[in-house]
Motif scaffolding. Structure first.
Motif, mmCIF file in Angstrom:
data_model
loop_
_atom_site.group_PDB
_atom_site.id
_atom_site.type_symbol
_atom_site.label_atom_id
_atom_site.label_comp_id
_atom_site.label_asym_id
_atom_site.label_seq_id
_atom_site.Cartn_x
_atom_site.Cartn_y
_atom_site.Cartn_z
ATOM 1 N N ILE A 83 43.675 51.700 -18.917
ATOM 2 C CA ILE A 83 44.406 52.333 -20.013
ATOM 3 C C ILE A 83 45.542 53.152 -19.421
ATOM 4 O O ILE A 83 45.312 54.078 -18.633
ATOM 5 C CB ILE A 83 43.487 53.240 -20.853
ATOM 6 C CG1 ILE A 83 42.318 52.416 -21.401
ATOM 7 C CG2 ILE A 83 44.258 53.904 -21.981
ATOM 8 C CD1 ILE A 83 41.298 53.254 -22.145
ATOM 9 N N SER A 84 46.779 52.802 -19.800
ATOM 10 C CA SER A 84 47.960 53.475 -19.269
ATOM 11 C C SER A 84 48.656 54.263 -20.368
ATOM 12 O O SER A 84 48.876 53.761 -21.466
ATOM 13 C CB SER A 84 48.932 52.443 -18.671
ATOM 14 O OG SER A 84 50.132 53.065 -18.254
ATOM 15 N N ASN A 85 48.980 55.510 -20.080
ATOM 16 C CA ASN A 85 49.726 56.365 -21.005
ATOM 17 C C ASN A 85 51.201 56.287 -20.637
ATOM 18 O O ASN A 85 51.625 56.756 -19.585
ATOM 19 C CB ASN A 85 49.231 57.810 -20.918
ATOM 20 C CG ASN A 85 49.810 58.689 -22.003
ATOM 21 O OD1 ASN A 85 50.988 58.602 -22.332
ATOM 22 N ND2 ASN A 85 48.974 59.544 -22.571
ATOM 23 N N ARG A 86 51.989 55.682 -21.525
ATOM 24 C CA ARG A 86 53.402 55.477 -21.217
ATOM 25 C C ARG A 86 54.183 56.785 -21.103
ATOM 26 O O ARG A 86 55.161 56.868 -20.360
ATOM 27 C CB ARG A 86 54.040 54.603 -22.296
ATOM 28 C CG ARG A 86 53.492 53.184 -22.319
ATOM 29 C CD ARG A 86 54.203 52.370 -23.387
ATOM 30 N NE ARG A 86 53.705 50.984 -23.424
ATOM 31 C CZ ARG A 86 54.149 50.064 -24.273
ATOM 32 N NH1 ARG A 86 55.085 50.377 -25.153
ATOM 33 N NH2 ARG A 86 53.655 48.841 -24.248
ATOM 34 N N LYS A 87 53.761 57.784 -21.857
ATOM 35 C CA LYS A 87 54.497 59.047 -21.842
ATOM 36 C C LYS A 87 54.235 59.842 -20.565
ATOM 37 O O LYS A 87 55.158 60.357 -19.955
ATOM 38 C CB LYS A 87 54.112 59.878 -23.073
ATOM 39 C CG LYS A 87 54.589 59.258 -24.388
ATOM 40 C CD LYS A 87 54.250 60.179 -25.550
ATOM 41 C CE LYS A 87 54.745 59.585 -26.869
ATOM 42 N NZ LYS A 87 54.417 60.459 -28.027
ATOM 43 N N ALA A 118 49.327 55.726 -9.977
ATOM 44 C CA ALA A 118 48.009 55.932 -9.382
ATOM 45 C C ALA A 118 46.981 56.181 -10.470
ATOM 46 O O ALA A 118 47.289 56.743 -11.518
ATOM 47 C CB ALA A 118 48.059 57.120 -8.416
ATOM 48 N N VAL A 119 45.755 55.758 -10.226
ATOM 49 C CA VAL A 119 44.665 55.974 -11.174
ATOM 50 C C VAL A 119 44.272 57.439 -11.146
ATOM 51 O O VAL A 119 43.939 57.982 -10.088
ATOM 52 C CB VAL A 119 43.450 55.085 -10.829
ATOM 53 C CG1 VAL A 119 42.297 55.393 -11.753
ATOM 54 C CG2 VAL A 119 43.843 53.625 -10.913
ATOM 55 N N SER A 120 44.337 58.098 -12.302
ATOM 56 C CA SER A 120 44.053 59.530 -12.371
ATOM 57 C C SER A 120 42.609 59.823 -12.758
ATOM 58 O O SER A 120 42.126 60.923 -12.550
ATOM 59 C CB SER A 120 44.995 60.203 -13.382
ATOM 60 O OG SER A 120 44.803 59.653 -14.662
ATOM 61 N N GLU A 121 41.898 58.843 -13.346
ATOM 62 C CA GLU A 121 40.546 59.110 -13.836
ATOM 63 C C GLU A 121 39.761 57.807 -13.926
ATOM 64 O O GLU A 121 40.311 56.766 -14.307
ATOM 65 C CB GLU A 121 40.617 59.768 -15.210
ATOM 66 C CG GLU A 121 39.276 60.186 -15.758
ATOM 67 C CD GLU A 121 39.406 60.851 -17.127
ATOM 68 O OE1 GLU A 121 38.350 61.127 -17.727
ATOM 69 O OE2 GLU A 121 40.549 61.077 -17.567
ATOM 70 N N ILE A 122 38.487 57.866 -13.569
ATOM 71 C CA ILE A 122 37.593 56.711 -13.690
ATOM 72 C C ILE A 122 36.380 57.134 -14.496
ATOM 73 O O ILE A 122 35.686 58.086 -14.143
ATOM 74 C CB ILE A 122 37.153 56.180 -12.308
ATOM 75 C CG1 ILE A 122 38.366 55.720 -11.497
ATOM 76 C CG2 ILE A 122 36.152 55.038 -12.474
ATOM 77 C CD1 ILE A 122 38.020 55.235 -10.105
ATOM 78 N N GLU A 123 36.128 56.429 -15.600
ATOM 79 C CA GLU A 123 34.986 56.725 -16.456
ATOM 80 C C GLU A 123 33.960 55.607 -16.310
ATOM 81 O O GLU A 123 34.259 54.459 -16.624
ATOM 82 C CB GLU A 123 35.431 56.842 -17.916
ATOM 83 C CG GLU A 123 36.412 57.972 -18.162
ATOM 84 C CD GLU A 123 36.826 58.057 -19.622
ATOM 85 O OE1 GLU A 123 36.146 57.399 -20.448
ATOM 86 O OE2 GLU A 123 37.800 58.751 -19.930
ATOM 87 N N ARG A 135 43.960 55.417 -16.586
ATOM 88 C CA ARG A 135 42.519 55.609 -16.548
ATOM 89 C C ARG A 135 41.819 54.267 -16.421
ATOM 90 O O ARG A 135 42.292 53.256 -16.956
ATOM 91 C CB ARG A 135 42.023 56.297 -17.822
ATOM 92 C CG ARG A 135 42.441 57.739 -17.976
ATOM 93 C CD ARG A 135 41.719 58.378 -19.158
ATOM 94 N NE ARG A 135 42.020 57.707 -20.399
ATOM 95 C CZ ARG A 135 41.135 57.456 -21.349
ATOM 96 N NH1 ARG A 135 39.867 57.779 -21.189
ATOM 97 N NH2 ARG A 135 41.498 56.865 -22.477
ATOM 98 N N LEU A 136 40.707 54.266 -15.727
ATOM 99 C CA LEU A 136 39.841 53.093 -15.659
ATOM 100 C C LEU A 136 38.549 53.418 -16.393
ATOM 101 O O LEU A 136 37.878 54.400 -16.079
ATOM 102 C CB LEU A 136 39.543 52.709 -14.209
ATOM 103 C CG LEU A 136 40.709 52.117 -13.400
ATOM 104 C CD1 LEU A 136 40.251 51.803 -11.989
ATOM 105 C CD2 LEU A 136 41.234 50.864 -14.066
ATOM 106 N N VAL A 137 38.208 52.618 -17.385
ATOM 107 C CA VAL A 137 37.004 52.846 -18.179
ATOM 108 C C VAL A 137 36.063 51.657 -17.996
ATOM 109 O O VAL A 137 36.436 50.513 -18.282
ATOM 110 C CB VAL A 137 37.351 53.020 -19.674
ATOM 111 C CG1 VAL A 137 36.076 53.241 -20.478
ATOM 112 C CG2 VAL A 137 38.319 54.175 -19.869
ATOM 113 N N ALA A 138 34.853 51.935 -17.504
ATOM 114 C CA ALA A 138 33.880 50.868 -17.297
ATOM 115 C C ALA A 138 33.423 50.305 -18.637
ATOM 116 O O ALA A 138 33.198 51.049 -19.582
ATOM 117 C CB ALA A 138 32.678 51.392 -16.512
#
Length: 377
Positions: A78-82, A4-9, A87-90
């Motif tokens: 942007i996905s953090n594998r750990k 799931a997307v945790s943050e949108i910038e 995150r979605l960055v505009a």
């Protein structure tokens, strides 16, 4: 696995990342580091992107369609594998085109025009604010021929001769240095120059007593030790001195310092552990020879220098004030000349019979200045 997307910038009112497309070519993989880039605000509604290679300057406007801005947005995922967080960055987009200037037939090719810094200066003067334009012009007026200055400096230095007895007088108190352990230059005995428990608290060293006892009675080939320390502990196993356990504790502490500086800097994280057997030793090393920042724990180059200074002083105390710098340098990945230079800063002297060995003798030699190494970022 879908996360799931945790943050949108979005950052609608500020500068967002820009995806660049070259009009006449594609960027080859691995060439990104050779580009000089910049973003310039030409007007409230116009933002210019500049990209300079060694040979050419590209510019283009950031694409923003006011009519569809609320309906369409580009995002970089942007996905953090750990952690599994996404995150979605505009982002904005721009198509850049090469800027070619006509040359007169009488012009002679000037290598300075191929310098990316000149291209950036051109962008600053064309699209920068009044302040940026003024600074750029000042820099160009003050530009120097570095090669000429370097050649002149080398000639000047070559004409200066120093003898082994000369030294630089330190301008500030040595104890003010963050690199060196506290030193008593008025000491009348070697033991008073550097006090062991001012460098490592007694309780920290005592936490290594069990490990030291086991090392002195065990086969050292079965213990993970740096070669320098293993050789010194082997010599202690055959010693009948009353201070064997105390010396072994110091050597084991130094062994952990060696392992610490031999670790890659990127490995020194917030959860990094250098000593599994003693919480006190682990905390003392990390608290005194690394830095905690907002992003975690780091070991800057200044901390590496400090670690080496403390290490050399501890070895002097443990090894009856005589250390073979050449043997030590091979274990800490540092040139012997640099290590000897640090030894002189710590008030140690070269041995009269072996140039690779340094000793501590009373009275101390004149103080030398400590000039922390300047590093490129």
């Amino acid at each position: 696995m879908v996360h799931a997307v945790s943050e949108i910038e979005d950052n609608e009112d500020g500068i967002r990342p820009v995806i660049i497309q070259f009009q006449n070519s594609e960027l080859q993989e691995g060439e990104e580091g050779k580009l000089h880039t910049g973003i310039y605000q030409k007007s409230p509604k116009t933002t210019i992107v500049g990209v300079a290679t060694k040979n050419i300057l590209y510019t283009g406007e950031i694409t923003k369609d006011d009519e569809t801005a609320d309906l369409n947005n580009r995002f970089l995922l942007i996905s953090n594998r750990k952690t599994g967080k996404v995150r979605l960055v505009a982002v904005d987009t721009a198509v850049v085109t090469p800027q070619c200037q006509p040359k007169k037939s009488s012009d002679v090719t000037d290598s300075s025009t191929l310098n990316p810094n000149n291209s950036i200066s051109q962008l600053n003067k064309e699209f920068g604010s009044k302040k940026i334009k003024r600074i750029t012009e000042q820099r160009e007026r003050l530009k120097m021929n570095i090669e000429d200055v370097q050649e002149q400096l080398e000639q000047t230095v070559a004409s200066v001769n120093f003898t082994g007895s000369e030294s630089f007088v330190v301008e500030s108190a040595e104890n003010d240095s963050a690199y060196r352990p506290p030193i008593n230059r008025d000491a009348s005995t070697r033991e008073q120059v550097y006090v062991l428990h001012d460098i490592v608290p007694e309780n920290v060293l005592d936490s290594l007593e069990e490990e030291a006892t086991n090392a002195l009675s065990s086969d050292l080939d079965n213990i993970e030790l740096t070669p320098f320390i293993k050789e010194r502990l082997t010599e202690l196993q055959n010693s009948t001195s009353d201070s064997v356990i105390g010396t072994a504790k110091i050597l084991l502490y130094v062994d952990y310092l060696m392992k610490f500086i031999n670790k890659p800097a990127k490995a020194i994280t917030k959860k990094f552990v250098i000593c599994q057997s003693s919480v006190d030793v682990n905390s003392h090393i990390l608290d005194n020879f690394s830095v905690v920042s907002n992003t975690g724990r780091t070991r800057p180059l200044s901390m590496r220098d400090k670690t080496i200074c403390y290490m050399v002083v501890l070895l002097m105390i443990a090894l009856d004030y005589q250390v073979n710098m050449e043997a030590l340098s091979k274990n800490i990945k540092l040139g012997v000349k640099k290590l000897q230079e640090m030894g002189r800063i710590l008030a140690f002297s070269a041995h009269s019979k072996d140039k690779n060995v340094m000793i501590l003798k009373i009275p101390l030699p004149p103080a030398v200045s400590l000039s922390p190494r300047k590093r490129k970022r």
